[in-house]
Design an enzyme around this catalytic site. Structure first.
Site, PDB file in Angstrom:
ATOM      1  N   LYS A  52       0.835  -1.212   0.000  1.00  0.00           N
ATOM      2  CA  LYS A  52       0.000   0.000   0.000  1.00  0.00           C
ATOM      3  C   LYS A  52       0.867   1.258   0.000  1.00  0.00           C
ATOM      4  O   LYS A  52       0.567   2.222  -0.710  1.00  0.00           O
ATOM      5  CB  LYS A  52      -0.933  -0.025   1.217  1.00  0.00           C
ATOM      6  CG  LYS A  52      -2.011  -1.096   1.117  1.00  0.00           C
ATOM      7  CD  LYS A  52      -2.696  -1.388   2.445  1.00  0.00           C
ATOM      8  CE  LYS A  52      -3.664  -2.558   2.304  1.00  0.00           C
ATOM      9  NZ  LYS A  52      -4.251  -2.999   3.570  1.00  0.00           N
ATOM     10  N   GLN A  96      -4.218  -1.976  10.066  1.00  0.00           N
ATOM     11  CA  GLN A  96      -4.083  -3.282   9.429  1.00  0.00           C
ATOM     12  C   GLN A  96      -4.548  -4.396  10.364  1.00  0.00           C
ATOM     13  O   GLN A  96      -4.113  -4.486  11.513  1.00  0.00           O
ATOM     14  CB  GLN A  96      -2.625  -3.524   9.006  1.00  0.00           C
ATOM     15  CG  GLN A  96      -2.399  -4.816   8.244  1.00  0.00           C
ATOM     16  CD  GLN A  96      -3.093  -4.835   6.892  1.00  0.00           C
ATOM     17  OE1 GLN A  96      -3.076  -3.854   6.160  1.00  0.00           O
ATOM     18  NE2 GLN A  96      -3.674  -5.964   6.554  1.00  0.00           N
ATOM     19  N   ASP A 119     -11.002   2.277   4.709  1.00  0.00           N
ATOM     20  CA  ASP A 119     -11.262   0.836   4.588  1.00  0.00           C
ATOM     21  C   ASP A 119     -12.757   0.557   4.488  1.00  0.00           C
ATOM     22  O   ASP A 119     -13.169  -0.522   4.066  1.00  0.00           O
ATOM     23  CB  ASP A 119     -10.689   0.086   5.802  1.00  0.00           C
ATOM     24  CG  ASP A 119      -9.396  -0.663   5.466  1.00  0.00           C
ATOM     25  OD1 ASP A 119      -9.165  -0.929   4.272  1.00  0.00           O
ATOM     26  OD2 ASP A 119      -8.631  -0.968   6.391  1.00  0.00           O
TER      27      ASP A 119
END
Length: 292
Positions: A52, A96, A119
């Site tokens: 990312k 994460q 997200d």
């Protein structure tokens, strides 16, 4: 049979975003800034986060990686999230997953500012998605929808079976595919490990999204001719013929299912790259919202 090349499509999307960023720079506007929090040293998580960060560099985003040790307390992580929530330079951020056992994932997701939740996991954004209101869509389902759209796969009125009911993929996919949208308007059935007559259901499907988390679960005898297959799973399977001792496999038995499929995503190179591309797209959206 056509391979749904997520790697190519994701690169196309990144090129489009990079062009947009150059336009922002030429106008003297601030470029998007994505932050990521990584707790611990899980190998897969480190790989995902680094991918990312590299993607941000490629398209001209600013990025910040915050690495915390695996013994980080829940309170410490929540404090770091609070800092990012109030930092006006950060447009969007992710935490994460998975997190170490001492941290409540739900509490962490609830603590993220919905306006920075790129997200798309915060209940506010999930609710807005369910009501078909403007919001950040969860990156993996968003990527699948984009893949179907760009390959011009007809979904309206089709029978779609979603294997798996997770909050990250299965449930959002069932909602998005049933909504009145370009890659939608479908009749959706959600099945899982306890569903009865599962094979009868999958054999009726025009499109199958496999996100059940069981390696090579869906086999050729479970699908009909010309089915469209989206394989979300990725698992390391022991393979003595490989130098590293394993190969990557999805939730679909590619060899048998591809004999019948009209379209199919590979593993790797299918859904995975699309997830990162759509995270970047969400971050761009967050920046544009903050300008307004």
């Amino acid at each position: 049979m056509t391979i749904l090349d997520g790697k190519k499509v994701s690169n196309d999307i990144k090129d489009e975003i990079a062009e947009h960023v150059q336009s922002m720079i030429s106008k003297g506007e601030k470029v998007p800034h994505l932050a990521a929090i990584l707790v611990g040293s899980d190998g897969a998580s480190m790989t995902y986060v680094n991918a990312k960060v590299k993607a941000c560099e490629r398209i001209g985003f600013n990025s910040t990686l915050i690495e915390l040790p695996d013994y980080t307390s829940e309170a410490e992580l929540l404090e770091k999230i609070s800092d990012l929530n109030t930092n006006k330079d950060i447009d969007g951020f992710i935490v994460q997953l998975p997190l170490p056992d001492q941290i409540d994932e739900q509490k962490v997701l609830m603590a993220i500012d919905p306006d920075k939740d790129v997200d798309g996991f915060h209940p506010t954004n999930v609710g807005r998605m369910a009501l078909d209101l403007p919001t950040f869509l969860p990156a993996t389902p968003y990527g699948i929808m984009e893949l179907l759209e760009r390959y011009q796969i007809e979904t309206s009125g089709k029978n779609v079976v979603v294997l798996g009911r997770s909050h990250i993929v299965g449930r959002p996919m069932s909602i998005l595919m049933s909504q009145k949208r370009k890659a939608g308007d479908a009749t959706v059935t959600v099945v899982h490990s306890r569903s009865k007559n599962l094979e009868e259901i999958t054999k009726e499907a025009d499109i199958i999204v496999a996100a059940i988390g069981i390696s090579e679960f869906l086999t050729g005898d479970m699908v009909k001719e010309d089915v469209v297959i989206i394989d979300v799973g990725i698992t390391r399977v022991p393979d003595a013929t490989k130098k590293n001792g394993y190969r990557l496999a999805g939730d679909v038995h590619f060899e048998s299912v591809s004999q019948k499929a009209s379209f199919i995503t590979p593993v790797p190179g299918g859904v995975g790259p699309m997830t990162i591309a759509m995270l970047l797209k969400n971050t761009l959206l967050a920046r544009e919202r903050h300008i307004k």
